[in-house]
Write a protein that holds these residues in place. Structure first.
Motif, PDB file in Angstrom:
ATOM      1  N   ASP A  51       0.818  -1.205   0.000  1.00  0.00           N
ATOM      2  CA  ASP A  51       0.000   0.000   0.000  1.00  0.00           C
ATOM      3  C   ASP A  51       0.859   1.265   0.000  1.00  0.00           C
ATOM      4  O   ASP A  51       1.979   1.272   0.525  1.00  0.00           O
ATOM      5  CB  ASP A  51      -0.904   0.037   1.240  1.00  0.00           C
ATOM      6  CG  ASP A  51      -1.871  -1.134   1.291  1.00  0.00           C
ATOM      7  OD1 ASP A  51      -2.193  -1.674   0.212  1.00  0.00           O
ATOM      8  OD2 ASP A  51      -2.294  -1.506   2.402  1.00  0.00           O
ATOM      9  N   VAL A  52       0.305   2.342  -0.541  1.00  0.00           N
ATOM     10  CA  VAL A  52       0.970   3.638  -0.436  1.00  0.00           C
ATOM     11  C   VAL A  52       0.846   4.115   1.007  1.00  0.00           C
ATOM     12  O   VAL A  52      -0.072   3.741   1.733  1.00  0.00           O
ATOM     13  CB  VAL A  52       0.338   4.671  -1.392  1.00  0.00           C
ATOM     14  CG1 VAL A  52       0.579   4.290  -2.829  1.00  0.00           C
ATOM     15  CG2 VAL A  52      -1.153   4.823  -1.116  1.00  0.00           C
ATOM     16  N   GLY A  53       1.801   4.916   1.438  1.00  0.00           N
ATOM     17  CA  GLY A  53       1.765   5.442   2.800  1.00  0.00           C
ATOM     18  C   GLY A  53       2.309   4.500   3.850  1.00  0.00           C
ATOM     19  O   GLY A  53       2.199   4.758   5.043  1.00  0.00           O
ATOM     20  N   LYS A  54       2.947   3.391   3.409  1.00  0.00           N
ATOM     21  CA  LYS A  54       3.495   2.426   4.367  1.00  0.00           C
ATOM     22  C   LYS A  54       4.935   2.079   4.009  1.00  0.00           C
ATOM     23  O   LYS A  54       5.323   2.098   2.836  1.00  0.00           O
ATOM     24  CB  LYS A  54       2.654   1.148   4.403  1.00  0.00           C
ATOM     25  CG  LYS A  54       1.284   1.336   5.033  1.00  0.00           C
ATOM     26  CD  LYS A  54       0.549   0.016   5.154  1.00  0.00           C
ATOM     27  CE  LYS A  54      -0.808   0.203   5.828  1.00  0.00           C
ATOM     28  NZ  LYS A  54      -1.542  -1.072   5.973  1.00  0.00           N
ATOM     29  N   MET A  55       5.695   1.739   5.046  1.00  0.00           N
ATOM     30  CA  MET A  55       7.067   1.287   4.855  1.00  0.00           C
ATOM     31  C   MET A  55       7.145  -0.198   5.205  1.00  0.00           C
ATOM     32  O   MET A  55       6.702  -0.611   6.279  1.00  0.00           O
ATOM     33  CB  MET A  55       8.033   2.088   5.736  1.00  0.00           C
ATOM     34  CG  MET A  55       9.501   1.763   5.469  1.00  0.00           C
ATOM     35  SD  MET A  55      10.648   2.938   6.227  1.00  0.00           S
ATOM     36  CE  MET A  55      10.760   2.281   7.893  1.00  0.00           C
ATOM     37  N   GLU A 106       9.448   8.988   6.589  1.00  0.00           N
ATOM     38  CA  GLU A 106       8.717  10.207   6.217  1.00  0.00           C
ATOM     39  C   GLU A 106       8.258  10.131   4.765  1.00  0.00           C
ATOM     40  O   GLU A 106       7.164  10.589   4.423  1.00  0.00           O
ATOM     41  CB  GLU A 106       9.615  11.435   6.402  1.00  0.00           C
ATOM     42  CG  GLU A 106       9.878  11.813   7.848  1.00  0.00           C
ATOM     43  CD  GLU A 106      10.915  12.920   7.954  1.00  0.00           C
ATOM     44  OE1 GLU A 106      11.192  13.581   6.926  1.00  0.00           O
ATOM     45  OE2 GLU A 106      11.443  13.121   9.065  1.00  0.00           O
ATOM     46  N   SER A 107       9.104   9.567   3.913  1.00  0.00           N
ATOM     47  CA  SER A 107       8.760   9.436   2.510  1.00  0.00           C
ATOM     48  C   SER A 107       7.490   8.605   2.335  1.00  0.00           C
ATOM     49  O   SER A 107       6.669   8.884   1.458  1.00  0.00           O
ATOM     50  CB  SER A 107       9.928   8.793   1.752  1.00  0.00           C
ATOM     51  OG  SER A 107       9.688   8.777   0.369  1.00  0.00           O
ATOM     52  N   ALA A 108       7.336   7.584   3.180  1.00  0.00           N
ATOM     53  CA  ALA A 108       6.125   6.757   3.129  1.00  0.00           C
ATOM     54  C   ALA A 108       4.928   7.467   3.763  1.00  0.00           C
ATOM     55  O   ALA A 108       3.869   7.599   3.142  1.00  0.00           O
ATOM     56  CB  ALA A 108       6.384   5.423   3.839  1.00  0.00           C
ATOM     57  N   HIS A 109       5.098   7.934   4.979  1.00  0.00           N
ATOM     58  CA  HIS A 109       3.960   8.459   5.742  1.00  0.00           C
ATOM     59  C   HIS A 109       3.515   9.847   5.308  1.00  0.00           C
ATOM     60  O   HIS A 109       2.306  10.133   5.283  1.00  0.00           O
ATOM     61  CB  HIS A 109       4.315   8.474   7.225  1.00  0.00           C
ATOM     62  CG  HIS A 109       4.512   7.101   7.796  1.00  0.00           C
ATOM     63  ND1 HIS A 109       4.980   6.872   9.064  1.00  0.00           N
ATOM     64  CD2 HIS A 109       4.306   5.872   7.263  1.00  0.00           C
ATOM     65  CE1 HIS A 109       5.055   5.582   9.292  1.00  0.00           C
ATOM     66  NE2 HIS A 109       4.662   4.945   8.201  1.00  0.00           N
ATOM     67  N   ARG A 167       4.320   7.557  -0.281  1.00  0.00           N
ATOM     68  CA  ARG A 167       4.961   6.623  -1.193  1.00  0.00           C
ATOM     69  C   ARG A 167       4.900   5.226  -0.588  1.00  0.00           C
ATOM     70  O   ARG A 167       4.677   5.058   0.612  1.00  0.00           O
ATOM     71  CB  ARG A 167       6.416   7.023  -1.434  1.00  0.00           C
ATOM     72  CG  ARG A 167       6.574   8.398  -2.013  1.00  0.00           C
ATOM     73  CD  ARG A 167       8.021   8.806  -2.166  1.00  0.00           C
ATOM     74  NE  ARG A 167       8.641   8.255  -3.363  1.00  0.00           N
ATOM     75  CZ  ARG A 167       9.855   8.560  -3.776  1.00  0.00           C
ATOM     76  NH1 ARG A 167      10.599   9.406  -3.084  1.00  0.00           N
ATOM     77  NH2 ARG A 167      10.360   8.027  -4.879  1.00  0.00           N
ATOM     78  N   CYS A 168       5.090   4.236  -1.413  1.00  0.00           N
ATOM     79  CA  CYS A 168       5.205   2.857  -0.952  1.00  0.00           C
ATOM     80  C   CYS A 168       6.695   2.540  -0.889  1.00  0.00           C
ATOM     81  O   CYS A 168       7.367   2.494  -1.918  1.00  0.00           O
ATOM     82  CB  CYS A 168       4.490   1.913  -1.917  1.00  0.00           C
ATOM     83  SG  CYS A 168       4.674   0.160  -1.512  1.00  0.00           S
ATOM     84  N   VAL A 169       7.210   2.357   0.322  1.00  0.00           N
ATOM     85  CA  VAL A 169       8.641   2.149   0.523  1.00  0.00           C
ATOM     86  C   VAL A 169       8.883   0.701   0.931  1.00  0.00           C
ATOM     87  O   VAL A 169       8.352   0.245   1.956  1.00  0.00           O
ATOM     88  CB  VAL A 169       9.196   3.109   1.600  1.00  0.00           C
ATOM     89  CG1 VAL A 169      10.685   2.870   1.814  1.00  0.00           C
ATOM     90  CG2 VAL A 169       8.936   4.563   1.203  1.00  0.00           C
ATOM     91  N   ILE A 170       9.668  -0.026   0.147  1.00  0.00           N
ATOM     92  CA  ILE A 170       9.929  -1.440   0.391  1.00  0.00           C
ATOM     93  C   ILE A 170      11.428  -1.628   0.537  1.00  0.00           C
ATOM     94  O   ILE A 170      12.187  -1.311  -0.383  1.00  0.00           O
ATOM     95  CB  ILE A 170       9.380  -2.323  -0.747  1.00  0.00           C
ATOM     96  CG1 ILE A 170       7.891  -2.027  -0.979  1.00  0.00           C
ATOM     97  CG2 ILE A 170       9.592  -3.799  -0.432  1.00  0.00           C
ATOM     98  CD1 ILE A 170       7.322  -2.671  -2.228  1.00  0.00           C
TER      99      ILE A 170
END
Length: 320
Positions: free
Chosen positions: A28-32, A173-176, A180-183
């Motif tokens: 999901d977007v907004g999650k790391m 921060e980039s995710a929340h 962005r969706c950070v993996i």
């Protein structure tokens, strides 16, 4: 909102050696996300499949509802994802600013300075930077991009503890905040504790854990020790250098118990680590030590897994 998804994803070499098997995960977007697992379990392979750098032997990767193979892997890489490579993959005849400009029209200097590079350092050819500085340039290049998905392979691997913690917060921060969706593929317990979702790969299978809130709140200054669910076990191997050789050793003593394979990694708190140490002393097993020509390999046990509550043992520790 799901932006990236794997459906029954499988990958094997030469159709025989299975690396990944029936992996179905929604991102999901907004999650790391943090992907954990032992070396060789397929973490980087999964990241490559998500980014369109390789093609699965089974199943599919879907981005924004469309199979990325049908969309076109090159188009997927260009429009949807940014990479932080473990090997940096910087353009070696350019400086830091020029490398970051390749992915974005944003001013690169503020991002590079936030990651700890000085104005003078950003003007140097990247080959004249240290490994840690090159890694920061690679991170800046990905952060400057406007893509919705950020894929990172060991982004804090060559950084000192303070810088690694700062990078982790920037990725978070980039995710929340930037949605962005950070993996992230990582071996860092401190980074994994900051993730919203942890994915553990083992023997080709994936297990998904939403990190307990109390684990996320533990101080990153506490000792971080990976653990694996399984039986409590102890053992020692002693090796001796072979005469006439430089780096060849033979095993001269073994005293081991067979260990069960674990299910997932967790984080041992400082309090739990003290219990481990006390149990070592109680059973007469000390920390690994080097005495003369001997080298020791030690497996030690602990009590309960902080994720699932089952018995477990710590990762083997070694003194060379």
């Amino acid at each position: 909102m799901s932006i990236l998804e794997t459906k029954n994803l499988g990958y094997s070499y030469n159709g025989k050696s299975k690396v990944l098997e029936d992996i179905s995960i929604s991102f999901d977007v907004g999650k790391m996300y943090a992907i954990l697992g032992p070396s060789g379990c397929g973490k980087t392979t999964l990241l490559s499949l998500l980014g369109g750098l390789d093609v699965p032997t089974k199943g599919e990767v879907v981005c924004n509802g469309e199979n990325i193979n049908k969309l076109g892997l090159a188009k997927h890489r260009h429009e949807n994802v940014s990479f932080i490579f473990q090997a940096y993959n910087l353009i070696d005849y350019m400086n830091s600013i020029e490398n970051v400009k390749l992915t974005s029209k944003k001013a690169p200097l503020p991002i590079l300075e936030r990651l700890g590079l000085t104005k003078e350092e950003t003007k140097r050819n990247v080959l004249k930077l240290s490994g840690g500085q090159q890694q920061r340039v690679a991170i800046a290049r990905a952060l400057a991009s406007d893509t919705a998905i950020l894929l990172a392979d060991e982004p804090t691997g060559n950084l000192d503890e303070d810088t690694a913690e700062e990078i982790t917060q920037i990725l978070k921060e980039s995710a929340h905040e930037l949605k962005r969706c950070v993996i992230i593929v990582t071996h860092s317990g401190a980074l994994a504790k900051q993730a919203d979702i942890v994915i553990k790969l083992r023997k080709g299978k994936a297990q998904i854990f939403e990190r307990p809130e109390e684990i996320n709140k533990q101080s990153t200054s506490q000792p971080q020790n990976p653990v694996y669910c399984g039986k409590i076990a102890y053992g020692r191997r002693t090796r001796e250098k072979v005469k006439g050789t430089k780096n060849e050793y033979k095993q001269v003593h073994t005293d081991d118990y067979i260990l069960e394979d674990g299910q997932h990694e967790g984080i041992v708190s400082e309090e739990l680590w003290q219990k481990v140490h006390a149990k070592r002393l109680a059973t007469g097993i000390k920390q690994p030590s080097r005495i003369g020509k001997e080298r020791s390999h030690l497996l030690t046990g602990v009590l309960k897994c902080p994720l699932c509550g089952s018995s477990m043992y710590t990762n083997s520790s070694r003194m060379d």
